[in-house]
Scaffold this motif. Structure first.
Motif, PDB file in Angstrom:
ATOM      1  N   GLN A   1       1.104   5.623   0.577  1.00 32.79           N
ATOM      2  CA  GLN A   1       0.552   6.893   1.049  1.00 32.79           C
ATOM      3  C   GLN A   1       1.392   8.009   0.427  1.00 32.79           C
ATOM      4  O   GLN A   1       2.588   8.121   0.708  1.00 32.79           O
TER       5      GLN A   1
ATOM      6  N   GLU B   1      -4.311   9.279   2.975  1.00 34.14           N
ATOM      7  CA  GLU B   1      -4.964   8.015   2.638  1.00 34.14           C
ATOM      8  C   GLU B   1      -3.995   6.988   2.070  1.00 34.14           C
ATOM      9  O   GLU B   1      -3.021   7.342   1.413  1.00 34.14           O
ATOM     10  N   TRP B   2      -4.306   5.731   2.340  1.00 34.66           N
ATOM     11  CA  TRP B   2      -3.515   4.629   1.796  1.00 34.66           C
ATOM     12  C   TRP B   2      -4.235   4.044   0.604  1.00 34.66           C
ATOM     13  O   TRP B   2      -5.450   3.853   0.652  1.00 34.66           O
ATOM     14  N   SER B   3      -3.484   3.768  -0.456  1.00 35.37           N
ATOM     15  CA  SER B   3      -4.109   3.116  -1.601  1.00 35.37           C
ATOM     16  C   SER B   3      -3.315   1.863  -1.965  1.00 35.37           C
ATOM     17  O   SER B   3      -2.123   1.758  -1.671  1.00 35.37           O
ATOM     18  N   ASP B   4      -4.006   0.905  -2.586  1.00 37.70           N
ATOM     19  CA  ASP B   4      -3.353  -0.343  -2.980  1.00 37.70           C
ATOM     20  C   ASP B   4      -2.438  -0.106  -4.165  1.00 37.70           C
ATOM     21  O   ASP B   4      -2.809   0.576  -5.128  1.00 37.70           O
TER      22      ASP B   4
ATOM     23  N   VAL C   1       0.847  -1.193   0.000  1.00 35.56           N
ATOM     24  CA  VAL C   1       0.000   0.000   0.000  1.00 35.56           C
ATOM     25  C   VAL C   1       0.884   1.245   0.000  1.00 35.56           C
ATOM     26  O   VAL C   1       2.047   1.196   0.385  1.00 35.56           O
TER      27      VAL C   1
END
Ligand code: NAG
Ligand code: NAG
Ligand code: NAG
Length: 272
Positions: free
Chosen positions: A174, A180-183, A172
């Motif tokens: 940031q 926010e964390w994204s894949d 993940v």
């Protein structure tokens, strides 16, 4: 042969029993002796254990070893018979040849963050009338650390992200200015133009970095625990195809160098 085998077993059985009896009374005081060991996630951890220090100097090739955590049995070996807890399947062993000579160390390969905790080893000694005694051998506190690193690249360069273990299943991200964390990647994903998982190695290449790739990358395992945290900065001059240009420049400069040397040696010859 059969007779010697039987008598050997009998001998072992007796020795085990005596040693067990000897040790039982003293095991309370030495139970407080605890080892602490620390490994990085993905490494091979060795939990030390020596039953000779407890059971004396006898050869016991068929004794019965158990490694347990407060929650459950991790590994058990009794002669040819072996048992592994499902979460340790294929990752734990006590080399049999070493066990015979007194080394009951447990080897955990590809150690996971979630493996951390307390482990105790016991020798199970068969006594008279099938009464068994467990003799405490060694307590070990295992600590498993996650990886932390920092990388700095120029725009256009590639970044190699180590996954460290085949149990890493997700990455993940940031962004620098984001909360926010994204894949970024999941195990089983196909390679894309920008992201490539090495065919054999546990590593991921993020290609042609952009300033917006700057931020924090976290590698997570099946339990969602952090295996690795990488902080990336992308700064400096853009490096467009810097690899090819670099090679070409080196080639031409070395050709120039060769010519110069030739020229000079011709001159030297002329002087002779
Ligand atoms: C016991 O065996 C392990 C590997 O199985 C090894 O790393 C360790 O050094 C051995 N200990 C002794 C005291 O020989
Ligand atoms: C990966 O690629 C194959 C063949 O190109 C395709 O069948 C499959 O669905 C893809 N998998 C994912 C997760 O995109
Ligand atoms: C983050 O924000 C700063 C100013 O707040 C800005 O200068 C910078 O370009 C931003 N970085 C990214 C990667 O968006």
């Amino acid at each position: 042969d059969v007779f010697s085998c039987v008598s050997l077993r009998f001998f072992i059985f007796i020795q085990c029993l005596q040693a067990g009896a000897l040790v039982d009374s003293s095991s309370l005081s030495s139970a407080t002796q605890q080892l602490s060991i620390t490994y990085m996630a993905g490494e091979e951890a060795i939990l030390p254990c020596s039953w000779k220090s407890r059971l004396g100097e006898v050869a016991l090739p068929t004794c019965h070893i158990q490694w347990v955590t407060p929650m459950d049995t991790v590994f058990e070996q009794w002669g040819e018979k072996k048992w592994q807890a499902p979460e340790f399947e294929g990752r734990v062993r006590v080399p049999e040849e070493k066990l015979g000579s007194g080394n009951c160390s447990l080897i955990i390969s590809d150690v996971q963050i979630g493996d951390a905790g307390r482990y105790d080893s016991f020798m199970v000694v068969e006594g008279a009338r099938s009464k068994t005694t467990r003799v405490f051998i060694q307590g070990v506190s295992l600590f498993v650390n996650d990886h932390k690193s920092y990388q700095s690249h120029r725009p256009g360069e590639d970044m190699v992200l180590q996954l460290h273990t085949r149990h890493s299943v997700r990455v993940v991200f940031q962004g620098r200015n984001s909360s926010e964390w994204s894949d970024v990647w999941m195990r089983g994903d196909n390679n894309s133009q920008r992201l490539e998982k090495h065919l054999l190695l546990e590593q991921l290449t993020v290609k042609r970095l952009k300033p917006s790739d700057e931020g924090i990358y976290k590698v997570l395992d099946e339990e969602g625990l952090s295996v690795s945290t990488v902080q990336l900065t992308v700064e400096g001059e853009v490096a467009p195809n810097f690899c090819h240009k670099g090679v070409a420049a080196k080639r031409s400069s070395s050709a120039l160098h060769t010519m110069l040397v030739l020229l000079l040696s011709f001159r030297a010859l002329n002087f002779l």
